[in-house]
Motif scaffolding. Sequence first.
Motif, PDB file in Angstrom:
ATOM      1  N   ALA A 167       0.852  -1.187   0.000  1.00  0.00           N
ATOM      2  CA  ALA A 167       0.000   0.000   0.000  1.00  0.00           C
ATOM      3  C   ALA A 167       0.890   1.241   0.000  1.00  0.00           C
ATOM      4  O   ALA A 167       2.021   1.218   0.489  1.00  0.00           O
ATOM      5  CB  ALA A 167      -0.898   0.000   1.229  1.00  0.00           C
ATOM      6  N   VAL A 168       0.361   2.316  -0.548  1.00  0.00           N
ATOM      7  CA  VAL A 168       1.058   3.605  -0.556  1.00  0.00           C
ATOM      8  C   VAL A 168       0.212   4.607   0.220  1.00  0.00           C
ATOM      9  O   VAL A 168      -0.978   4.790  -0.073  1.00  0.00           O
ATOM     10  CB  VAL A 168       1.299   4.115  -1.991  1.00  0.00           C
ATOM     11  CG1 VAL A 168       1.906   5.515  -1.963  1.00  0.00           C
ATOM     12  CG2 VAL A 168       2.197   3.157  -2.763  1.00  0.00           C
ATOM     13  N   LEU A 169       0.816   5.233   1.198  1.00  0.00           N
ATOM     14  CA  LEU A 169       0.150   6.233   2.030  1.00  0.00           C
ATOM     15  C   LEU A 169       0.982   7.504   1.950  1.00  0.00           C
ATOM     16  O   LEU A 169       2.157   7.512   2.322  1.00  0.00           O
ATOM     17  CB  LEU A 169       0.073   5.730   3.480  1.00  0.00           C
ATOM     18  CG  LEU A 169      -0.706   6.546   4.503  1.00  0.00           C
ATOM     19  CD1 LEU A 169      -2.156   6.720   4.077  1.00  0.00           C
ATOM     20  CD2 LEU A 169      -0.618   5.883   5.867  1.00  0.00           C
ATOM     21  N   HIS A 170       0.388   8.589   1.436  1.00  0.00           N
ATOM     22  CA  HIS A 170       1.191   9.781   1.136  1.00  0.00           C
ATOM     23  C   HIS A 170       0.468  11.067   1.508  1.00  0.00           C
ATOM     24  O   HIS A 170      -0.773  11.120   1.560  1.00  0.00           O
ATOM     25  CB  HIS A 170       1.546   9.811  -0.357  1.00  0.00           C
ATOM     26  CG  HIS A 170       0.347  10.031  -1.253  1.00  0.00           C
ATOM     27  ND1 HIS A 170       0.007  11.270  -1.744  1.00  0.00           N
ATOM     28  CD2 HIS A 170      -0.588   9.161  -1.727  1.00  0.00           C
ATOM     29  CE1 HIS A 170      -1.077  11.165  -2.495  1.00  0.00           C
ATOM     30  NE2 HIS A 170      -1.464   9.893  -2.505  1.00  0.00           N
ATOM     31  N   ASP A 171       1.261  12.122   1.752  1.00  0.00           N
ATOM     32  CA  ASP A 171       0.687  13.438   2.003  1.00  0.00           C
ATOM     33  C   ASP A 171       0.493  14.164   0.664  1.00  0.00           C
ATOM     34  O   ASP A 171       0.866  13.642  -0.387  1.00  0.00           O
ATOM     35  CB  ASP A 171       1.540  14.225   3.014  1.00  0.00           C
ATOM     36  CG  ASP A 171       2.881  14.696   2.458  1.00  0.00           C
ATOM     37  OD1 ASP A 171       3.022  14.853   1.230  1.00  0.00           O
ATOM     38  OD2 ASP A 171       3.809  14.923   3.262  1.00  0.00           O
ATOM     39  N   GLU A 193       2.740  -5.591  -6.279  1.00  0.00           N
ATOM     40  CA  GLU A 193       1.470  -5.021  -6.709  1.00  0.00           C
ATOM     41  C   GLU A 193       0.998  -3.983  -5.693  1.00  0.00           C
ATOM     42  O   GLU A 193       0.943  -4.255  -4.492  1.00  0.00           O
ATOM     43  CB  GLU A 193       0.413  -6.117  -6.825  1.00  0.00           C
ATOM     44  CG  GLU A 193      -0.947  -5.613  -7.249  1.00  0.00           C
ATOM     45  CD  GLU A 193      -2.029  -6.685  -7.204  1.00  0.00           C
ATOM     46  OE1 GLU A 193      -3.195  -6.359  -7.512  1.00  0.00           O
ATOM     47  OE2 GLU A 193      -1.701  -7.840  -6.840  1.00  0.00           O
ATOM     48  N   VAL A 194       0.681  -2.793  -6.175  1.00  0.00           N
ATOM     49  CA  VAL A 194       0.123  -1.750  -5.312  1.00  0.00           C
ATOM     50  C   VAL A 194      -1.375  -1.974  -5.230  1.00  0.00           C
ATOM     51  O   VAL A 194      -2.102  -1.826  -6.221  1.00  0.00           O
ATOM     52  CB  VAL A 194       0.429  -0.342  -5.856  1.00  0.00           C
ATOM     53  CG1 VAL A 194      -0.218   0.719  -4.961  1.00  0.00           C
ATOM     54  CG2 VAL A 194       1.923  -0.100  -5.952  1.00  0.00           C
ATOM     55  N   VAL A 195      -1.864  -2.348  -4.060  1.00  0.00           N
ATOM     56  CA  VAL A 195      -3.282  -2.702  -3.905  1.00  0.00           C
ATOM     57  C   VAL A 195      -4.092  -1.604  -3.232  1.00  0.00           C
ATOM     58  O   VAL A 195      -5.325  -1.687  -3.175  1.00  0.00           O
ATOM     59  CB  VAL A 195      -3.428  -4.022  -3.113  1.00  0.00           C
ATOM     60  CG1 VAL A 195      -2.818  -5.172  -3.891  1.00  0.00           C
ATOM     61  CG2 VAL A 195      -2.809  -3.912  -1.717  1.00  0.00           C
ATOM     62  N   SER A 196      -3.419  -0.586  -2.701  1.00  0.00           N
ATOM     63  CA  SER A 196      -4.131   0.502  -2.015  1.00  0.00           C
ATOM     64  C   SER A 196      -3.285   1.766  -2.080  1.00  0.00           C
ATOM     65  O   SER A 196      -2.086   1.725  -1.806  1.00  0.00           O
ATOM     66  CB  SER A 196      -4.408   0.124  -0.554  1.00  0.00           C
ATOM     67  OG  SER A 196      -4.986   1.203   0.153  1.00  0.00           O
ATOM     68  N   VAL A 197      -3.912   2.877  -2.455  1.00  0.00           N
ATOM     69  CA  VAL A 197      -3.247   4.184  -2.461  1.00  0.00           C
ATOM     70  C   VAL A 197      -4.163   5.174  -1.761  1.00  0.00           C
ATOM     71  O   VAL A 197      -5.318   5.350  -2.157  1.00  0.00           O
ATOM     72  CB  VAL A 197      -2.952   4.674  -3.897  1.00  0.00           C
ATOM     73  CG1 VAL A 197      -2.311   6.058  -3.858  1.00  0.00           C
ATOM     74  CG2 VAL A 197      -2.058   3.690  -4.642  1.00  0.00           C
ATOM     75  N   ASP A 198      -3.648   5.818  -0.713  1.00  0.00           N
ATOM     76  CA  ASP A 198      -4.452   6.793   0.023  1.00  0.00           C
ATOM     77  C   ASP A 198      -3.622   8.007   0.393  1.00  0.00           C
ATOM     78  O   ASP A 198      -2.407   7.907   0.628  1.00  0.00           O
ATOM     79  CB  ASP A 198      -5.013   6.173   1.302  1.00  0.00           C
ATOM     80  CG  ASP A 198      -6.375   5.543   1.090  1.00  0.00           C
ATOM     81  OD1 ASP A 198      -7.315   6.284   0.710  1.00  0.00           O
ATOM     82  OD2 ASP A 198      -6.500   4.319   1.271  1.00  0.00           O
ATOM     83  N   GLN A 199      -4.305   9.140   0.444  1.00  0.00           N
ATOM     84  CA  GLN A 199      -3.661  10.401   0.834  1.00  0.00           C
ATOM     85  C   GLN A 199      -4.144  10.799   2.224  1.00  0.00           C
ATOM     86  O   GLN A 199      -5.266  10.478   2.618  1.00  0.00           O
ATOM     87  CB  GLN A 199      -4.007  11.495  -0.170  1.00  0.00           C
ATOM     88  CG  GLN A 199      -3.380  12.854   0.135  1.00  0.00           C
ATOM     89  CD  GLN A 199      -3.660  13.872  -0.963  1.00  0.00           C
ATOM     90  OE1 GLN A 199      -3.175  13.753  -2.064  1.00  0.00           O
ATOM     91  NE2 GLN A 199      -4.477  14.870  -0.638  1.00  0.00           N
TER      92      GLN A 199
END
Length: 380
Positions: A167-171, A193-199
């Motif tokens: 997962a990618v968690l970013h500002d 595999e990127v399965v989740s991206v959230d800001q």
Amino acid sequence: MMKHILFAAGLTAGIAVAGAQGVHAQEPYKIGVSAGLTGYAATVDRAWRDGVELAVAAVNAKGGVMGRKLQVVVEDNRSEPQESVTVYRKMLSSDKVDVFISGCVSAGNFAAAGLVVRAKVPMMLCSILPQQPDHLQWAFTTLPPAGFEVDKRLEYLKEKTQIRKIAVLHDPTPYANLQKGVAERNAAKFGLEVVSVDQYKQDDADLSVQISKARAAGAGAILKIGLGGTTLTAAKNIKQLGADMLLLTSLEDLAVFGPVSEVLGDKFFFVASPSQVYEALAEGDLKNGIKAFLDPWREKFKDRDPNWASRGWDGVMLTVAAIEKAKSFEGEKLRAAYEELTGFQGTTGMYNFRPDLHQGITRNPFVLATIEAGKVKVVQ
């Protein structure tokens, strides 16, 4: 009689010009620093400022550059783009700065770039570069490409773990978005595999919703991209949720990472720059380059994290080298000289600028590290 009068007038004018040049030679060369001394970027930008000031003191102790001492003018942009515009305008109009060696708030440096271009004052930055071609012409950076930070984490997951979903968690900052894009593009090259991206927002006090979503999607690791206290927030939420996930974070001050490691232990990893793992480096030019900075840094600041300060040091030393190369303090000549700096050993790596490359670090200098018993340990 007339010849005597003309001679006297010419002599007086010559003395006046020479005197003016002499006065100019003694005027300090002003370095402007727009830095987030408060707000989410405070930890890194305060260190950047301190590195700039330490380098200026070292240069001035040797007599300055080309007969002029250096002077630092620092303004707090509060980690906000609009405030950055205000402080850049103030330093240009009131302080008459000659060059900017500004901090890591990318959005702020972007917002003020038009002012700098119109004033023909070069910028050496801690942040990523502006995207507009005319703005980019006047901006340079000590920051390595964003992909270097991302790939170091992806490489570790591929080679050292069985995790294949992340997962990618970013500002919302430009640099974080740049890294997010790299992660999405490059993951497959590492069999991931990127399965989740959230800001998230930098002042968010809870990230459990985003982390729960990542866990539900099957992510075994989170790539956390962004500065500040949210890294500790993410670590606490992972533990509170009982999530069996690794947390791999971007570059940051070790003061932030210490408490995170206490929460997550061996499930926490971070990208580290060479100055943060100095003792583990092989002898050579890079270690010598760091030592030139690290000795005065430790004398003044003891065990404080040297990473961002070392970049500020590089910014000053690159500027001094460019002035000496150009044999001029004039903005356009300094800008052109930056573009010709190659083979410059800094604290992060070797800088090689070109007219078409204003991001001087071209080889990945990073390692992946963790903290064990309060000590930084290289793992990749």
